[in-house]
Design a protein around this motif. Structure first.
Motif, PDB file in Angstrom:
ATOM      1  N   ASN A 193       0.868  -1.192   0.000  1.00 56.74           N
ATOM      2  CA  ASN A 193       0.000   0.000   0.000  1.00 56.74           C
ATOM      3  C   ASN A 193       0.898   1.232   0.000  1.00 56.74           C
ATOM      4  OD1 ASN A 193      -2.219   1.681   0.196  1.00 56.74           O
ATOM      5  ND2 ASN A 193      -2.339   1.505   2.429  1.00 56.74           N
ATOM      6  N   PRO A 194       1.539   1.503  -1.152  1.00 57.35           N
ATOM      7  CA  PRO A 194       2.568   2.545  -1.199  1.00 57.35           C
ATOM      8  C   PRO A 194       2.042   3.915  -0.795  1.00 57.35           C
ATOM      9  CG  PRO A 194       1.936   1.836  -3.405  1.00 57.35           C
ATOM     10  CD  PRO A 194       1.332   0.862  -2.458  1.00 57.35           C
ATOM     11  N   PRO A 195       2.697   4.552   0.163  1.00 63.21           N
ATOM     12  CA  PRO A 195       2.252   5.881   0.596  1.00 63.21           C
ATOM     13  C   PRO A 195       2.679   6.946  -0.404  1.00 63.21           C
ATOM     14  CG  PRO A 195       4.223   5.252   1.783  1.00 63.21           C
ATOM     15  CD  PRO A 195       3.858   4.072   0.938  1.00 63.21           C
ATOM     16  N   PRO A 196       1.918   8.012  -0.548  1.00 60.12           N
ATOM     17  CA  PRO A 196       2.339   9.116  -1.413  1.00 60.12           C
ATOM     18  C   PRO A 196       3.542   9.826  -0.807  1.00 60.12           C
ATOM     19  CG  PRO A 196       0.344   9.690  -0.219  1.00 60.12           C
ATOM     20  CD  PRO A 196       0.600   8.247   0.054  1.00 60.12           C
ATOM     21  N   VAL A 197       4.250  10.553  -1.668  1.00 58.79           N
ATOM     22  CA  VAL A 197       5.462  11.256  -1.224  1.00 58.79           C
ATOM     23  C   VAL A 197       5.133  12.218  -0.086  1.00 58.79           C
ATOM     24  CG1 VAL A 197       7.267  12.885  -1.921  1.00 58.79           C
ATOM     25  CG2 VAL A 197       6.632  11.003  -3.433  1.00 58.79           C
ATOM     26  N   ALA A 198       3.980  12.851  -0.133  1.00 63.80           N
ATOM     27  CA  ALA A 198       3.617  13.796   0.921  1.00 63.80           C
ATOM     28  C   ALA A 198       3.513  13.096   2.271  1.00 63.80           C
ATOM     29  CB  ALA A 198       2.286  14.472   0.576  1.00 63.80           C
ATOM     30  N   ASP A 234      -2.668 -11.454  -8.092  1.00 60.51           N
ATOM     31  CA  ASP A 234      -2.489 -11.379  -6.644  1.00 60.51           C
ATOM     32  C   ASP A 234      -1.133 -10.756  -6.305  1.00 60.51           C
ATOM     33  OD1 ASP A 234      -3.196 -11.769  -3.980  1.00 60.51           O
ATOM     34  OD2 ASP A 234      -2.218 -13.719  -3.880  1.00 60.51           O
ATOM     35  N   ILE A 235      -0.122 -11.124  -7.057  1.00 60.50           N
ATOM     36  CA  ILE A 235       1.214 -10.558  -6.828  1.00 60.50           C
ATOM     37  C   ILE A 235       1.211  -9.057  -7.108  1.00 60.50           C
ATOM     38  CG2 ILE A 235       3.572 -10.502  -7.754  1.00 60.50           C
ATOM     39  CD1 ILE A 235       3.369 -13.552  -8.075  1.00 60.50           C
ATOM     40  N   ALA A 236       0.563  -8.666  -8.179  1.00 61.92           N
ATOM     41  CA  ALA A 236       0.500  -7.240  -8.521  1.00 61.92           C
ATOM     42  C   ALA A 236      -0.156  -6.441  -7.403  1.00 61.92           C
ATOM     43  CB  ALA A 236      -0.271  -7.053  -9.830  1.00 61.92           C
ATOM     44  N   MET A 237      -1.267  -6.938  -6.894  1.00 59.67           N
ATOM     45  CA  MET A 237      -1.946  -6.237  -5.814  1.00 59.67           C
ATOM     46  C   MET A 237      -1.101  -6.226  -4.552  1.00 59.67           C
ATOM     47  SD  MET A 237      -4.767  -5.268  -7.237  1.00 59.67           S
ATOM     48  CE  MET A 237      -5.873  -4.850  -5.900  1.00 59.67           C
ATOM     49  N   GLY A 238      -0.429  -7.341  -4.260  1.00 62.56           N
ATOM     50  CA  GLY A 238       0.396  -7.413  -3.064  1.00 62.56           C
ATOM     51  C   GLY A 238       1.612  -6.514  -3.112  1.00 62.56           C
ATOM     52  N   ALA A 239       2.054  -6.175  -4.325  1.00 63.33           N
ATOM     53  CA  ALA A 239       3.203  -5.296  -4.478  1.00 63.33           C
ATOM     54  C   ALA A 239       2.804  -3.853  -4.746  1.00 63.33           C
ATOM     55  CB  ALA A 239       4.109  -5.798  -5.609  1.00 63.33           C
ATOM     56  N   GLY A 240       1.543  -3.554  -4.581  1.00 64.08           N
ATOM     57  CA  GLY A 240       1.105  -2.166  -4.675  1.00 64.08           C
ATOM     58  C   GLY A 240       0.817  -1.669  -6.072  1.00 64.08           C
ATOM     59  N   PHE A 241       0.604  -2.585  -7.038  1.00 66.82           N
ATOM     60  CA  PHE A 241       0.269  -2.167  -8.400  1.00 66.82           C
ATOM     61  C   PHE A 241      -1.246  -2.264  -8.597  1.00 66.82           C
ATOM     62  CE2 PHE A 241       4.673  -3.375  -8.577  1.00 66.82           C
ATOM     63  CZ  PHE A 241       5.249  -2.397  -9.386  1.00 66.82           C
ATOM     64  N   ALA A 242      -1.763  -1.466  -9.517  1.00 65.15           N
ATOM     65  CA  ALA A 242      -3.210  -1.408  -9.706  1.00 65.15           C
ATOM     66  C   ALA A 242      -3.768  -2.721 -10.218  1.00 65.15           C
ATOM     67  CB  ALA A 242      -3.570  -0.268 -10.662  1.00 65.15           C
ATOM     68  N   ASP A 243      -3.023  -3.371 -11.130  1.00 68.46           N
ATOM     69  CA  ASP A 243      -3.455  -4.642 -11.694  1.00 68.46           C
ATOM     70  C   ASP A 243      -2.247  -5.305 -12.337  1.00 68.46           C
ATOM     71  OD1 ASP A 243      -3.107  -3.296 -14.159  1.00 68.46           O
ATOM     72  OD2 ASP A 243      -5.201  -2.652 -14.137  1.00 68.46           O
ATOM     73  N   SER A 244      -2.452  -6.506 -12.907  1.00 67.72           N
ATOM     74  CA  SER A 244      -1.328  -7.239 -13.502  1.00 67.72           C
ATOM     75  C   SER A 244      -0.774  -6.539 -14.739  1.00 67.72           C
ATOM     76  CB  SER A 244      -1.768  -8.663 -13.847  1.00 67.72           C
ATOM     77  OG  SER A 244      -2.851  -8.654 -14.757  1.00 67.72           O
ATOM     78  N   ALA A 245      -1.625  -5.819 -15.471  1.00 68.28           N
ATOM     79  CA  ALA A 245      -1.133  -5.095 -16.648  1.00 68.28           C
ATOM     80  C   ALA A 245      -0.179  -3.975 -16.223  1.00 68.28           C
ATOM     81  CB  ALA A 245      -2.309  -4.535 -17.439  1.00 68.28           C
TER      82      ALA A 245
END
Length: 354
Positions: A256-261, A311-322
């Motif tokens: 759940n990557p936090p924004p820079v702010a 599942d990996i994409a979501m777990g690594a903070g990406f919107a989807d596999s694409a």
């Protein structure tokens, strides 16, 4: 008939029968030395592997393996989560064990361990007892001067602290545990379970290790060479402390990557100032640093798990596999799917030489 023969028979005495044979000695004997604020998960995971391998049906008899819990003064020790554990007693003769497991935790920054404790570790090593560094128990073993040229495994979260205190010791986070023969060091947490299964298989047989594994509802035994899923950035302790704090905050939130702010607020600077700090210290922006860690995390999951790419994409903070696939190919030159396919083909080829 002789009257003497008509006397009533006396009841049998215990001395008339030989005592039952003593049970065979356990094939694996481990003494546990609890340090202050030890990590409960690592300690309980390792000792439960022994318990479940030692007897059938989880009955906990010390038939195939045995365990003894000790502390320096025989008094209870408080774990890092606050739970008190009462040991079996004070320090015993280390020669009574095959291994001495030094269980550390949140007290690893304590540079003033009692000399009597360090002397006991040296005595154990001198008597040929193999040492187990469990979680930050490796710090105590290093303070006792017992590492020498051996390579040790530490948890990724304490690697910087270990290197600062023991700069001459080879320490890494690329494995769950490292076996150097007379010294085995373990990252801690659930890796202590893998170490326990490894020791049970060695001394008691693989069937006993699998018995414990089934009781613990584990799917498989992870090998020592499996890397820690740490995605740790070795940015160096000499860099600005705010950059170090920001990196740790990012590492803890890869899914759940936090924004820079938000990162800037965490370390107490403005977003623009954080951008400058990262540019000077690391030559990249906070966002680029974060994206690199998330991609490393995704790559590790692709190679070391059977989770779906979505599942990996979501777990690594990406919107989807694409989204993951686009960034992944830019970073590594291939897609996640091709990486998994090639890795699987390589493993199959390695298992079928010629």
């Amino acid at each position: 008939m002789n009257i003497r023969d008509m006397r009533p028979l006396r009841p049998p005495r215990a001395s008339d029968h030989p005592p039952p044979p003593a049970p065979p000695a356990a094939r694996l004997r481990i003494g546990f030395l609890l340090l202050d604020k030890f990590t409960l998960a690592a300690f309980s995971g390792l000792i439960d592997v022994l318990r479940l391998a030692a007897d059938h049906g989880g009955r906990s008899r010390k038939l195939h393996a045995s365990w003894t819990v000790m502390s320096l003064d025989g008094q209870p020790r408080r774990s890092s989560c606050g739970i008190l554990v009462t040991p079996n007693g004070d320090l015993m003769d280390p020669a009574d064990f095959d291994y001495l497991a030094v269980c550390g935790g949140n007290d690893y920054l304590n540079d003033a361990l009692p000399e009597s404790l360090l002397a006991y570790l040296r005595r154990a090593a001198a008597s040929g007892v193999r040492l187990l560094g469990i979680c930050t128990g490796t710090f105590a073993i290093a303070r006792a001067g017992l590492v020498g040229p051996r390579r040790v495994c530490v948890h990724w979260n304490v690697l910087d602290a270990f290197k600062q205190r023991f700069p001459k010791v080879q320490a890494g986070v690329e494995r769950l545990f490292i076996d150097e023969g007379d010294l085995i060091t373990c990252a801690g947490s659930t890796a202590a379970i893998d170490l326990g299964l490894y020791l049970v298989a060695r001394h008691c047989g693989r069937d006993k290790a699998q018995q414990a594994m089934r009781h613990m509802m584990l799917q498989h035994m992870r090998p020592a060479e499996m890397p820690q899923p740490h995605f740790y950035a070795e940015i160096g302790p000499h860099l600005d402390v705010r950059v170090q704090q920001a990196a740790q905050f990012i590492e803890q939130r890869l899914d759940n990557p936090p924004p820079v702010a938000a990162i800037a607020r965490y370390v107490g600077v403005s977003p623009r100032q954080l951008e400058r700090l990262f540019a000077v210290s690391l030559g990249q922006s906070p966002a680029a640093f974060q994206r690199g860690l998330r991609l490393d995390y995704a790559r590790w999951l692709i190679l070391n798990s059977k989770r779906s790419l979505t599942d990996i994409a979501m777990g690594a903070g990406f919107a989807d596999s694409a989204h993951l696939s686009r960034d992944f190919k830019t970073a590594f030159g291939e897609t996640p799917r091709s990486l998994r396919r090639n890795a699987s083909t390589g493993r199959a080829d390695a298992g079928n030489p010629g």
